[in-house]
Design an enzyme around this catalytic site. Structure first.
Site, PDB file in Angstrom:
ATOM      1  CD  GLU A 247      23.142  87.802 118.395  1.00 22.70           C
ATOM      2  OE1 GLU A 247      23.596  88.147 119.505  1.00 22.70           O
ATOM      3  OE2 GLU A 247      21.984  88.125 118.018  1.00 22.70           O
ATOM      4  CD  GLU A 248      18.569  88.860 117.734  1.00 28.38           C
ATOM      5  OE1 GLU A 248      18.354  88.437 118.893  1.00 28.38           O
ATOM      6  OE2 GLU A 248      18.863  90.039 117.499  1.00 28.38           O
TER       7      GLU A 248
ATOM      8  CG  ASP B  11      19.651  93.255 117.820  1.00 32.20           C
ATOM      9  OD1 ASP B  11      20.778  92.853 117.525  1.00 32.20           O
ATOM     10  OD2 ASP B  11      18.900  92.676 118.639  1.00 32.20           O
TER      11      ASP B  11
ATOM     12  CG  ASP C 206      19.985  86.077 113.325  1.00 31.55           C
ATOM     13  OD1 ASP C 206      21.069  86.688 113.394  1.00 31.55           O
ATOM     14  OD2 ASP C 206      19.518  85.404 114.261  1.00 31.55           O
TER      15      ASP C 206
ATOM     16  CG  HIS D 233      23.367  89.280 114.512  1.00 32.29           C
ATOM     17  ND1 HIS D 233      21.998  89.367 114.344  1.00 32.29           N
ATOM     18  CD2 HIS D 233      23.656  90.054 115.577  1.00 32.29           C
ATOM     19  CE1 HIS D 233      21.493  90.150 115.281  1.00 32.29           C
ATOM     20  NE2 HIS D 233      22.462  90.585 116.037  1.00 32.29           N
TER      21      HIS D 233
ATOM     22  CD  GLU E  72      24.798  92.491 118.856  1.00 30.39           C
ATOM     23  OE1 GLU E  72      23.817  93.272 118.952  1.00 30.39           O
ATOM     24  OE2 GLU E  72      24.685  91.299 118.504  1.00 30.39           O
TER      25      GLU E  72
END
Length: 373
Positions: A129-130, A96, A73, A71, A153
């Protein structure tokens, strides 16, 4: 290391640094998506930005389809981007999860011809995703049917994450007519607090044995109370992390029953995600273990108490799945978020080796070996 390898390693580092420099809060990923899709297109990917804003790049033409879902974002919080004297990259998203996503891209960009002839590699930089929406993953799960999945991740370059806990978010609101505090009765704040005590007591005994991953974790995310002189109002948000033994729907039903007699309290439930835990013995895990050892590491399996896009796609993609990426997940969302570039280099090398082994081992005689039992 040959000059070609040195150039590829520097290209991979430049990709990561530039990606971290581009701000990309959830819902604001457009600039980084354009950059990543352009980077992939320049290195032989069939690249695009899809309808959900995901940066998608494909290489290879073989019968095996490997999805590498990361991801783009990040959560809020500006951290000045710099590489310090120890070769550590500081910046929001370095761990992250731009580090894992860029490692996916760099590895696929340098795969040998044999791997590209044996498999199709689809790298996805997902949006939101966040955020509770998980917009990018929810879109891609409907349009892609992979045989193998890697989720980007941070696991540490030697770590292989098999699963994540589920979750549900409880929004509770209590309302009562105002009264003098010297009088009889309970306040809206009293009722809300009682609701929380009951939820917490249930969580302490729910789930199953097996450490933190097997139990229900409950936390207060926010709580307020006040009055306008006529009406008292209290509001709270309770976050529940759920093990595989407790589904979000079961948790919701139990909590509604527990609080049914609190007439002043109304409940809203959001963020339903089921826990997931994948098997640890299949072609994907074996390829990753061999590749980690080849880099001098000792592979270790993990499960995590948070959630990721693994939770979102698991039911739609019932295939061997791991989460993998460089970085210490304890630094996620913190002011100290940073990634050692040497660890990033090792993760890229592990992925390149593992993906090559996985693809070239995919033949008519062993293809079903990748599917779960």
């Amino acid at each position: 290391m040959s000059s070609e390898d040195t150039g590829a390693a520097q290209d991979a580092r430049d990709l990561l640094i530039r990606t971290v420099q581009i701000a990309s809060l959830s819902g604001q990923e457009g600039p980084v998506a354009d950059f990543l899709s352009g980077w992939m297109a320049a290195r032989g990917f069939n690249a695009r930005v899809d309808e959900a804003g995901n940066a998608v790049g494909e290489r290879g033409s073989g019968p095996l389809t490997v999805a590498l879902l990361g991801h783009m974002d990040t959560v809020p919080g500006e951290i000045p981007v710099r590489v310090d004297e120890a070769g550590v990259l500081h910046g929001r998203g370095s761990v992250d999860a731009k580090g894992p996503l860029c490692a996916f891209m760099a590895a696929v960009a340098t795969l040998p011809p044999g791997a590209l002839a044996a498999a199709r590699f689809v790298v996805i930089g997902a949006t939101e995703e966040e955020a509770p929406s998980s917009r990018g993953a929810r879109h891609i799960r409907e349009v892609l049917q992979p045989d193998v999945v890697l989720i980007g991740e941070p696991s540490g370059w030697e770590g292989l994450t098999l699963g994540y806990k589920g979750r549900v978010v409880v929004k509770a609101a209590a309302q009562r007519e105002n009264f003098h505090t010297a009088g009889e009765g309970s306040s809206a704040g009293d009722d809300l607090t009682e609701a929380w005590f009951r939820v917490r007591a249930w969580a302490a005994t729910a789930g199953e044995a097996g450490g933190v991953f097997g139990g229900v974790q409950a936390t207060v995310q926010d709580i307020t109370a006040g009055t306008d002189g006529l009406t008292q109002q209290a509001r709270g948000t309770f976050g529940l992390r759920l093990p595989p033994a407790v589904s979000p729907e079961e948790a919701e039903a139990t909590i509604r029953e527990l609080l049914a007699d609190l007439d002043s309290v109304t409940l809203t439930f959001t963020g339903h995600e089921s826990a997931v835990r994948h098997p640890k013995d299949n072609a994907l895990t074996r390829a990753m273990r061999v590749a980690i050892r080849a880099q001098g590491g000792a592979p270790v399996f993990k499960v995590k108490t948070g959630t990721s896009d693994m939770n979102v796609v698991a039911a739609h993609w019932p295939v061997p799945t791991l989460a993998y990426g460089p970085g210490d997940s304890a630094l996620d969302h913190t002011p100290e978020e940073r990634l050692d570039l040497a660890e990033y280099d090792r993760a890229v090398a592990v992925l390149r080796e593992a993906l090559t082994r996985l693809a070239t081992g995919w033949t008519a005689g062993v293809s079903t070996d990748v599917r779960p039992d």
